[in-house]
Design a protein around this motif. Structure first.
Motif, PDB file in Angstrom:
ATOM      1  N   UNK A  65       0.668  -1.213  -0.150  1.00  0.00           N
ATOM      2  CA  UNK A  65       0.401  -0.288  -0.106  1.00  0.00           C
ATOM      3  C   UNK A  65       0.897   1.233  -0.082  1.00  0.00           C
ATOM      4  N   UNK A  66       1.642   0.913   0.511  1.00  0.00           N
ATOM      5  CA  UNK A  66       3.299   2.650   0.648  1.00  0.00           C
ATOM      6  C   UNK A  66       3.818   2.371  -0.512  1.00  0.00           C
ATOM      7  N   UNK A  67       3.377   1.565  -1.154  1.00  0.00           N
ATOM      8  CA  UNK A  67       4.654   1.523  -2.940  1.00  0.00           C
ATOM      9  C   UNK A  67       6.502   1.521  -2.114  1.00  0.00           C
ATOM     10  N   UNK A  68       6.713   0.742  -1.486  1.00  0.00           N
ATOM     11  CA  UNK A  68       7.714   0.546  -0.602  1.00  0.00           C
ATOM     12  C   UNK A  68       8.395  -0.734  -0.741  1.00  0.00           C
ATOM     13  N   UNK A  69       8.193  -2.105  -1.626  1.00  0.00           N
ATOM     14  CA  UNK A  69       8.194  -2.999  -2.310  1.00  0.00           C
ATOM     15  C   UNK A  69      10.068  -3.427  -2.745  1.00  0.00           C
ATOM     16  N   UNK A  70      10.230  -2.015  -3.257  1.00  0.00           N
ATOM     17  CA  UNK A  70      11.778  -1.815  -3.605  1.00  0.00           C
ATOM     18  C   UNK A  70      12.602  -2.021  -2.258  1.00  0.00           C
ATOM     19  N   UNK A  71      12.376  -0.897  -1.573  1.00  0.00           N
ATOM     20  CA  UNK A  71      13.184  -1.130  -0.611  1.00  0.00           C
ATOM     21  C   UNK A  71      12.903  -1.639   1.063  1.00  0.00           C
ATOM     22  N   UNK A  72      11.696  -2.059   1.075  1.00  0.00           N
ATOM     23  CA  UNK A  72      11.161  -3.443   2.025  1.00  0.00           C
ATOM     24  C   UNK A  72      11.411  -4.222   1.801  1.00  0.00           C
ATOM     25  N   UNK A  73      11.467  -5.652   2.559  1.00  0.00           N
ATOM     26  CA  UNK A  73      11.006  -6.326   2.511  1.00  0.00           C
ATOM     27  C   UNK A  73      11.324  -7.850   3.579  1.00  0.00           C
ATOM     28  N   UNK A  74       9.591  -7.870   3.564  1.00  0.00           N
ATOM     29  CA  UNK A  74       8.850  -8.605   4.777  1.00  0.00           C
ATOM     30  C   UNK A  74       9.011  -9.996   4.187  1.00  0.00           C
ATOM     31  N   UNK A  75       9.932 -10.477   5.515  1.00  0.00           N
ATOM     32  CA  UNK A  75      10.419 -11.679   6.057  1.00  0.00           C
ATOM     33  C   UNK A  75      10.007 -11.958   7.026  1.00  0.00           C
ATOM     34  N   UNK A  76       9.201 -13.892   7.023  1.00  0.00           N
ATOM     35  CA  UNK A  76       8.479 -14.561   8.090  1.00  0.00           C
ATOM     36  C   UNK A  76       9.916 -15.091   9.079  1.00  0.00           C
ATOM     37  N   UNK A  77       9.472 -15.277  10.214  1.00  0.00           N
ATOM     38  CA  UNK A  77      10.824 -16.312  10.581  1.00  0.00           C
ATOM     39  C   UNK A  77      10.890 -15.499  12.145  1.00  0.00           C
ATOM     40  N   UNK A  78      11.498 -16.270  12.607  1.00  0.00           N
ATOM     41  CA  UNK A  78      11.191 -17.080  14.621  1.00  0.00           C
ATOM     42  C   UNK A  78      13.087 -15.112  14.970  1.00  0.00           C
ATOM     43  N   UNK A  79      12.460 -14.332  15.433  1.00  0.00           N
ATOM     44  CA  UNK A  79      13.915 -13.529  16.122  1.00  0.00           C
ATOM     45  C   UNK A  79      15.234 -13.017  14.462  1.00  0.00           C
ATOM     46  N   UNK A  80      16.577 -13.608  14.742  1.00  0.00           N
ATOM     47  CA  UNK A  80      17.299 -12.603  13.527  1.00  0.00           C
ATOM     48  C   UNK A  80      17.443 -13.502  12.611  1.00  0.00           C
ATOM     49  N   UNK A  81      16.678 -14.835  12.487  1.00  0.00           N
ATOM     50  CA  UNK A  81      16.705 -15.567  11.911  1.00  0.00           C
ATOM     51  C   UNK A  81      16.070 -14.476  10.252  1.00  0.00           C
TER      52      UNK A  81
END
Length: 233
Positions: A65-81
């Motif tokens: 929605x923020x048009x930030x796919x080029x800057x932000x990667x959303x990753x699924x995982x535990x903590x710093x994994x």
């Protein structure tokens, strides 16, 4: 709260996390924090980490929605994994969790911290556990804040790796070395409430049958009450 207007708590976390090239926000929820920072800094690359499916999907949606796919990667995982071993991350933020959980996240992901320049940590409770972890791993506390929002009191602890031995006293670990130096009204309110609570518990314990365990509990409470009283003098 949204990507343009954070809660005061997250706004203060953002204040200490800005100005870097790479950021990892652990437990990012809706990814409001990385979105807020990336909208203000086109050169910032961020990771929004989430362990649970619901918040993970919420973060993905917010980034889109923020048009930030080029800057932000959303990753699924535990903590710093969610941070790759060979990945350089300048600043790591962990906000909105209990102090022991934050300390556990840092401990389990210790190898991911070697290249990081700064940790911005916001424990909801038990900030002492965070400070103890930082001291035992030679992280120096550079800034601390205590704020009140919606009738809740939050602490923010900012730390960086030190090349020399880091030591804090028992009372500094409990109440914050820098917060003690600058005793705000919110600081006094928090520790007055804590002291009053400990005194009520101590009064109840004094009515119990004396055992070694009970004596130790009473001594620990007395010690904390004394520390607060000494700081307030």
């Amino acid at each position: 709260m949204n990507t343009n207007q954070l809660s005061r708590r997250l706004e203060r976390v953002a204040h200490y996390a800005k100005g870097y090239q790479t950021l990892a926000d652990i437990g990012s929820d809706h990814a409001y924090l990385p979105c807020y920072l990336c909208l203000r800094d086109p050169g910032l690359h961020a990771i929004a980490g989430e362990i649970n499916e619901g918040p993970y999907q919420s973060a993905r949606k917010q980034v889109q929605l923020s048009n930030l796919e080029e800057q932000i990667e959303v990753r699924k995982g535990s903590g710093l994994d969610v941070i790759n071993v060979d990945e350089h991350v300048d600043v790591i933020t962990v906000a909105g969790m209990g102090g022991p959980l934050i300390a556990s996240i840092l401990e389990l992901g210790l190898e991911k911290l070697t290249s990081s320049k700064r940790l911005v940590l916001q424990p909801n409770v038990a900030s002492q556990a965070v400070r103890e972890w930082l001291m035992s791993h030679q992280f120096s506390i550079l800034a601390e804040e205590i704020i009140e929002e919606d009738d809740k009191i939050y602490e923010i602890v900012v730390a960086e790796k030190s090349h020399s031995l880091v030591t804090y006293t028992e009372v500094e670990l409990l109440m914050g070395p820098l917060l003690i130096q600058n005793q705000t009204e919110v600081f006094k309110k928090k520790w007055t409430q804590e002291k009053n609570s400990w005194e009520r518990v101590l009064k109840q314990l004094k009515q119990g049958t004396e055992t070694i365990e009970l004596a130790n509990k009473k001594e620990a409470l007395k010690r904390k009450i004394d520390m607060v009283e000494e700081v307030f003098v």
